[in-house]
Scaffold this active site. Sequence first.
Site, PDB file in Angstrom:
ATOM      1  N   ILE A   1       0.993  -1.023  -0.028  1.00 21.63           N
ATOM      2  CA  ILE A   1      -0.059  -0.074   0.028  1.00 21.63           C
ATOM      3  C   ILE A   1       0.880   1.290  -0.023  1.00 21.63           C
ATOM      4  O   ILE A   1       0.641   2.143  -0.841  1.00 21.63           O
ATOM      5  CB  ILE A   1      -0.888  -0.005   1.091  1.00 21.63           C
ATOM      6  CG1 ILE A   1      -2.108  -1.015   1.072  1.00 21.63           C
ATOM      7  CG2 ILE A   1      -1.882   1.008   1.301  1.00 21.63           C
ATOM      8  CD1 ILE A   1      -2.709  -1.461   2.351  1.00 21.63           C
TER       9      ILE A   1
ATOM     10  N   ALA B   1      -4.064   1.917   8.246  1.00 22.56           N
ATOM     11  CA  ALA B   1      -3.430   0.617   8.432  1.00 22.56           C
ATOM     12  C   ALA B   1      -4.120  -0.145   9.312  1.00 22.56           C
ATOM     13  O   ALA B   1      -4.811  -1.054   9.215  1.00 22.56           O
ATOM     14  CB  ALA B   1      -1.756   0.817   8.546  1.00 22.56           C
ATOM     15  N   ARG B   2      -3.580   0.062  10.815  1.00 23.62           N
ATOM     16  CA  ARG B   2      -3.981  -0.903  11.735  1.00 23.62           C
ATOM     17  C   ARG B   2      -4.211   0.142  13.093  1.00 23.62           C
ATOM     18  O   ARG B   2      -3.446   0.978  13.398  1.00 23.62           O
ATOM     19  CB  ARG B   2      -3.045  -2.004  12.264  1.00 23.62           C
ATOM     20  CG  ARG B   2      -3.345  -3.062  11.528  1.00 23.62           C
ATOM     21  CD  ARG B   2      -4.359  -4.094  11.850  1.00 23.62           C
ATOM     22  NE  ARG B   2      -4.649  -4.996  11.073  1.00 23.62           N
ATOM     23  CZ  ARG B   2      -5.578  -4.967   9.943  1.00 23.62           C
ATOM     24  NH1 ARG B   2      -6.094  -3.843   9.691  1.00 23.62           N
ATOM     25  NH2 ARG B   2      -5.850  -5.881   9.016  1.00 23.62           N
TER      26      ARG B   2
ATOM     27  N   ASP C   1      -9.252   5.339   9.776  1.00 21.35           N
ATOM     28  CA  ASP C   1      -9.987   4.203   9.289  1.00 21.35           C
ATOM     29  C   ASP C   1     -10.030   3.238  10.352  1.00 21.35           C
ATOM     30  O   ASP C   1     -10.821   2.337  10.127  1.00 21.35           O
ATOM     31  CB  ASP C   1      -9.463   3.721   8.109  1.00 21.35           C
ATOM     32  CG  ASP C   1     -10.380   2.911   7.252  1.00 21.35           C
ATOM     33  OD1 ASP C   1     -11.589   3.093   7.421  1.00 21.35           O
ATOM     34  OD2 ASP C   1      -9.910   1.662   6.706  1.00 21.35           O
TER      35      ASP C   1
ATOM     36  N   GLU D   1     -12.414  -1.622  17.927  1.00 22.27           N
ATOM     37  CA  GLU D   1     -13.393  -1.381  16.975  1.00 22.27           C
ATOM     38  C   GLU D   1     -14.761  -1.874  17.334  1.00 22.27           C
ATOM     39  O   GLU D   1     -14.934  -3.067  17.341  1.00 22.27           O
ATOM     40  CB  GLU D   1     -13.000  -1.927  15.675  1.00 22.27           C
ATOM     41  CG  GLU D   1     -11.772  -0.867  15.271  1.00 22.27           C
ATOM     42  CD  GLU D   1     -11.242  -1.400  13.924  1.00 22.27           C
ATOM     43  OE1 GLU D   1     -11.769  -2.310  13.136  1.00 22.27           O
ATOM     44  OE2 GLU D   1     -10.321  -0.874  13.386  1.00 22.27           O
TER      45      GLU D   1
ATOM     46  N   HIS E   1     -13.254   1.457   9.177  1.00 20.83           N
ATOM     47  CA  HIS E   1     -12.561   0.134   8.797  1.00 20.83           C
ATOM     48  C   HIS E   1     -12.886  -0.118   7.611  1.00 20.83           C
ATOM     49  O   HIS E   1     -13.251  -1.455   7.387  1.00 20.83           O
ATOM     50  CB  HIS E   1     -12.301  -0.830   9.735  1.00 20.83           C
ATOM     51  CG  HIS E   1     -11.189  -1.830   9.698  1.00 20.83           C
ATOM     52  ND1 HIS E   1     -10.656  -2.403  10.675  1.00 20.83           N
ATOM     53  CD2 HIS E   1     -10.360  -1.902   8.720  1.00 20.83           C
ATOM     54  CE1 HIS E   1      -9.483  -3.109  10.236  1.00 20.83           C
ATOM     55  NE2 HIS E   1      -9.383  -2.823   8.885  1.00 20.83           N
TER      56      HIS E   1
HETATM   57  P1  NAD Z   1       2.889  -4.904   3.624  1.00 16.42           P
HETATM   58  O1  NAD Z   1       3.263  -6.077   4.294  1.00 16.42           O
HETATM   59  O2  NAD Z   1       2.807  -5.037   2.067  1.00 16.42           O
HETATM   60  O3  NAD Z   1       3.668  -3.456   3.857  1.00 16.42           O
HETATM   61  C1  NAD Z   1       4.054  -3.556   5.366  1.00 16.42           C
HETATM   62  C2  NAD Z   1       5.240  -2.686   5.262  1.00 16.42           C
HETATM   63  O4  NAD Z   1       5.343  -2.174   6.560  1.00 16.42           O
HETATM   64  C3  NAD Z   1       6.501  -3.504   4.815  1.00 16.42           C
HETATM   65  O5  NAD Z   1       7.206  -2.868   3.975  1.00 16.42           O
HETATM   66  C4  NAD Z   1       7.405  -3.536   6.097  1.00 16.42           C
HETATM   67  O6  NAD Z   1       8.915  -3.685   5.897  1.00 16.42           O
HETATM   68  C5  NAD Z   1       6.746  -2.192   6.710  1.00 16.42           C
HETATM   69  N1  NAD Z   1       7.258  -2.507   8.021  1.00 16.42           N
HETATM   70  C6  NAD Z   1       6.968  -3.222   9.212  1.00 16.42           C
HETATM   71  N2  NAD Z   1       7.258  -2.945  10.296  1.00 16.42           N
HETATM   72  C7  NAD Z   1       7.817  -1.302  10.404  1.00 16.42           C
HETATM   73  C8  NAD Z   1       8.153  -0.624  11.259  1.00 16.42           C
HETATM   74  N3  NAD Z   1       8.341  -0.755  12.576  1.00 16.42           N
HETATM   75  N4  NAD Z   1       8.651   0.691  10.717  1.00 16.42           N
HETATM   76  C9  NAD Z   1       8.289   1.061   9.395  1.00 16.42           C
HETATM   77  N5  NAD Z   1       7.895   0.151   8.434  1.00 16.42           N
HETATM   78  C10 NAD Z   1       7.639  -1.309   8.986  1.00 16.42           C
HETATM   79  O7  NAD Z   1       1.464  -4.405   3.854  1.00 16.42           O
HETATM   80  P2  NAD Z   1       0.358  -3.695   3.052  1.00 16.42           P
HETATM   81  O8  NAD Z   1      -0.456  -4.667   2.129  1.00 16.42           O
HETATM   82  O9  NAD Z   1       0.868  -2.659   2.392  1.00 16.42           O
HETATM   83  O10 NAD Z   1      -0.665  -3.349   4.140  1.00 16.42           O
HETATM   84  C11 NAD Z   1      -0.110  -2.182   5.090  1.00 16.42           C
HETATM   85  C12 NAD Z   1      -1.270  -2.109   6.501  1.00 16.42           C
HETATM   86  O11 NAD Z   1      -2.310  -1.776   5.840  1.00 16.42           O
HETATM   87  C13 NAD Z   1      -1.295  -3.551   7.109  1.00 16.42           C
HETATM   88  O12 NAD Z   1      -1.362  -3.128   8.511  1.00 16.42           O
HETATM   89  C14 NAD Z   1      -2.573  -4.075   6.706  1.00 16.42           C
HETATM   90  O13 NAD Z   1      -3.305  -4.934   7.613  1.00 16.42           O
HETATM   91  C15 NAD Z   1      -3.363  -2.740   6.421  1.00 16.42           C
HETATM   92  N6  NAD Z   1      -4.725  -2.742   5.665  1.00 16.42           N
HETATM   93  C16 NAD Z   1      -5.631  -1.972   6.068  1.00 16.42           C
HETATM   94  C17 NAD Z   1      -6.951  -2.170   5.373  1.00 16.42           C
HETATM   95  C18 NAD Z   1      -8.000  -1.353   5.734  1.00 16.42           C
HETATM   96  O14 NAD Z   1      -9.081  -1.898   5.809  1.00 16.42           O
HETATM   97  N7  NAD Z   1      -8.040  -0.287   6.464  1.00 16.42           N
HETATM   98  C19 NAD Z   1      -6.855  -2.830   4.252  1.00 16.42           C
HETATM   99  C20 NAD Z   1      -5.650  -3.247   3.770  1.00 16.42           C
HETATM  100  C21 NAD Z   1      -4.490  -3.279   4.661  1.00 16.42           C
END
Ligand code: NAD
Length: 527
Positions: A149, A229-230, A254, A259, A280
């Site tokens: 993302i 993200a979370r 979001d 939640e 969310h």
């Molecule tokens: P991804 O695994 O592709 O990317 C996550 C990135 O975070 C990785 O590049 C990782 O190296 C980095 N990371 C991990 N720990 C870190 C830290 N301490 N400091 C900096 N960077 C760090 O995941 P994604 O698909 O890009 O998803 C990102 C987030 O979005 C996840 O938490 C996912 O659950 C969330 N998400 C939320 C929704 C929603 O409904 N709001 C939808 C999709 C994904």
Amino acid sequence: MKILVTDPIAPKGIELLKKEFEVDVMPEISYEELLNIVGNYDAIVTRSRTPVTTELLEKAINLKVIGRAGVGVDNVDIQTASKKGILVCNTPGANTIGATELTIGHMINIIRTIHKTHNTIMDYRWERHSFMGTELFGKTLGIIGLGNIGSQISIRAKAFGMKVLAYDPYIPREKGDRLGVKLYDDLDEMLAVSDIITIHTPLTHETKGMINKERIAKMKNGAIVINCARGGIIVEWDLVEALKSGKLYGAGIDVFSKEPPPKELVDAFRECKNVSLSAHIGANTYESQENVGIIIAEQVTKALKGLPVDYLVNAPFPDISVITLLKPHLDLAENMGSLAAQLTNEGIKKIKVEVMGDLAKNSKPIVSAVLKGVLKTMIDYPVNIINSTYLAKDYGIEVEEVAKEDSEDFKHYIKVIAYGDVQEKVVGGSLIENHIPRILQIDKFFVDVEPEGVMLIFENKDMPGVIGTIGSILGQANVNIAGFRLGREKKGGIALGVLNLDAKVSDDVLEKLKRIPQIISMKQVIL
Ligand code: NAD
């Protein structure tokens, strides 16, 4: 095999699962109900609603696979699942675009206050001049987490003419270069120069509470923070305080630590001037949901059929696709671990695995397979290459892994050394002509043995007649010899013999064999 779907999943995904398995769909099942019935299922498919706890996993006696339709697995106790050998798979990337576009939506909502002007019109008021905004063009965006993302956000932000920075200690620098993003080693330094900060990391022990009072203090005055993200990555009450004091200009949120968010928090957000909240919904697009449903169905199907899974969360090595490629090596490594463990007469304290030649780059899966073989001989518990490293640690076995590109005479060679308190046993092996598994070394002896079925492995004084005596005792016991190999140090010294047998030898017969005067040691091994 039976699958339980515990959260809403796109119909296309459910259809795919139903083609192969018996599927119960209970998207609103309560945790208590789930505790009662989870023992009946081989797989569960969840989203973020279902907490997959240690308590639940203890009751899940038939569970082999947890399919998380989505990315975040913070609702799944990965460690317990891994120890139990349960595969956890997810669908990274399937909802990337949905979450990316929502993030951009929040950004624009905050800078142009679309939600506020909407509300005034719905209140029958026409206020054109109350809603002055800013523009993305020329602003600096700081992305925390440049994964799926985060990367897509960077591409869109550049299209808006923004300067894009990122902090992600786990990605190679080239990724930043490729995306034209300046990577920071220090998060605080990036925060200090960013106009908008957007979070795209998983929730981990490192990221939990990462954006707190101290971190917000380091941001530019009037910065904007977005979290799609979370929940839990931002300390929400610190955010509220910063929004109320004007330290932050706005926030787009979001996801919440709890939640739905508690009333007091919602009330506090109502008092803040510029927040853009959503429930969310990052992945709530038809396209994302369909992708997620189809991909999770494919992953769970592959996992239940024993095929390699593309998005395995709890593999003890990063690239899961190597499992298919390495299958014959992994089978050999497992047999070698089992052989070394059975030859060691005492409790195993340590296993050293040397992986040589062109296999060296894949040493981790080989080690996992060796440990699987070792543990299978020791414990009455389903062991697989997912839980073998965890279980080895639990059983106090120290593991040493050595990867060497140089493998002398072989293209690839695996050496396993099992250490007991007093003795150590060495087993070496390779795939001859890339496909024929062979044990080529037992301790100091070089042999050429097929690692299969029942084997008698013995050391004897190298004198005439020993093999004949063994043969006649086995013949009397009606046990057929399928193969025989001998290795010896020197003529008349000590020799090591390996017999492949068609059937298991009884304890009595084994005792008789051990009593042959020239026999120094004898062990029956079953692979
Ligand atoms: P991804 O695994 O592709 O990317 C996550 C990135 O975070 C990785 O590049 C990782 O190296 C980095 N990371 C991990 N720990 C870190 C830290 N301490 N400091 C900096 N960077 C760090 O995941 P994604 O698909 O890009 O998803 C990102 C987030 O979005 C996840 O938490 C996912 O659950 C969330 N998400 C939320 C929704 C929603 O409904 N709001 C939808 C999709 C994904």
